[in-house]
Design a protein around this motif. Structure first.
Motif, PDB file in Angstrom:
ATOM      1  N   MET A   1       1.206  -1.219   0.169  1.00  0.00           N
ATOM      2  CA  MET A   1      -0.123  -0.214   0.041  1.00  0.00           C
ATOM      3  C   MET A   1       0.956   1.029   0.317  1.00  0.00           C
ATOM      4  N   ASP A   2       0.549   2.404  -0.849  1.00  0.00           N
ATOM      5  CA  ASP A   2       1.013   3.281  -0.814  1.00  0.00           C
ATOM      6  C   ASP A   2       1.286   4.570   0.493  1.00  0.00           C
ATOM      7  N   LYS A   3       1.673   5.263   1.030  1.00  0.00           N
ATOM      8  CA  LYS A   3       1.734   6.262   1.646  1.00  0.00           C
ATOM      9  C   LYS A   3      -0.065   7.459   1.546  1.00  0.00           C
ATOM     10  N   ARG A   4       0.269   7.533   0.937  1.00  0.00           N
ATOM     11  CA  ARG A   4      -1.442   8.364   1.052  1.00  0.00           C
ATOM     12  C   ARG A   4      -2.793   7.134   1.482  1.00  0.00           C
ATOM     13  N   GLY A   5      -2.608   5.861   0.894  1.00  0.00           N
ATOM     14  CA  GLY A   5      -3.353   4.984   1.054  1.00  0.00           C
ATOM     15  C   GLY A   5      -3.327   4.269   2.483  1.00  0.00           C
ATOM     16  N   THR A   6      -2.050   4.633   3.158  1.00  0.00           N
ATOM     17  CA  THR A   6      -2.078   4.182   4.572  1.00  0.00           C
ATOM     18  C   THR A   6      -2.333   5.565   5.666  1.00  0.00           C
ATOM     19  N   SER A 133       6.955   3.944  11.299  1.00  0.00           N
ATOM     20  CA  SER A 133       7.043   4.325   9.683  1.00  0.00           C
ATOM     21  C   SER A 133       5.992   5.606   9.321  1.00  0.00           C
ATOM     22  N   PRO A 135       3.644   7.572   7.993  1.00  0.00           N
ATOM     23  CA  PRO A 135       2.385   7.508   7.486  1.00  0.00           C
ATOM     24  C   PRO A 135       1.697   7.022   8.241  1.00  0.00           C
TER      25      PRO A 135
END
Length: 160
Positions: A1-6, A133, A135
């Motif tokens: 999953m990308d940062k925005r999704g997280t 992390s 995010p």
């Protein structure tokens, strides 16, 4: 999953947390507490968490020759993260201090106490998440910010 999704998942979870805290604090059947008692009690967990953060920063400075004299922590270092967490927590605490007295006046001091306990837990989640992390800090941020904002809006609706 990308940062925005997280981050989006953390924000959504924080919104659910806020709803559960504010709604649950009113429905928990807690004994009524005056605002004069509730607000100081609500701020105590906030202060205790900030004390932990300040203490951790002092410990990091003491054992690191690069920053022992008060220099800035190197960007991305654990001390830098802790400093950012403390700064954001101070901002969130000020917001809480401006809104929670009104919450206590309209919904009772016991609701403010629940907000204080939830704040402390959310800030710890923010702190841990940021270290794991960046995010992952979204949950702790949203759980703190959204809870205070929702409580303020809910209080305004009760008052009107």
């Amino acid at each position: 999953m990308d940062k925005r999704g997280t981050i989006l998942i953390g924000m959504a979870a924080g919104a659910l947390w806020a709803l559960a805290v504010v709604w649950g604090a009113q429905r928990a059947g807690l004994a009524f507490m005056t605002p004069l008692v509730g607000v100081p009690l609500a701020m105590a967990p906030v202060g205790l968490v900030m004390t932990l953060m300040i203490g951790r920063l002092a410990q990091r400075r003491f054992f690191d020759d690069r920053v022992i004299d008060g220099d800035a922590f190197p960007p991305g270092s654990p001390g830098w993260v802790d400093q950012r967490v403390l700064s954001n927590t101070a901002e969130q605490a000020l917001l809480a201090l401006l809104i929670w007295p009104f919450v206590a006046l309209t919904m009772g001091g016991q609701v403010a106490v629940v907000l204080g306990l939830a704040f402390a837990l959310a800030r710890l989640l923010f702190w841990i998440g940021y270290h794991l992390s960046p995010p992952l800090r979204a949950l702790g941020f949203a759980a703190t910010f959204y809870t205070t904002v929702l409580a303020g809006l809910w209080s305004l609706a009760v008052w009107l």
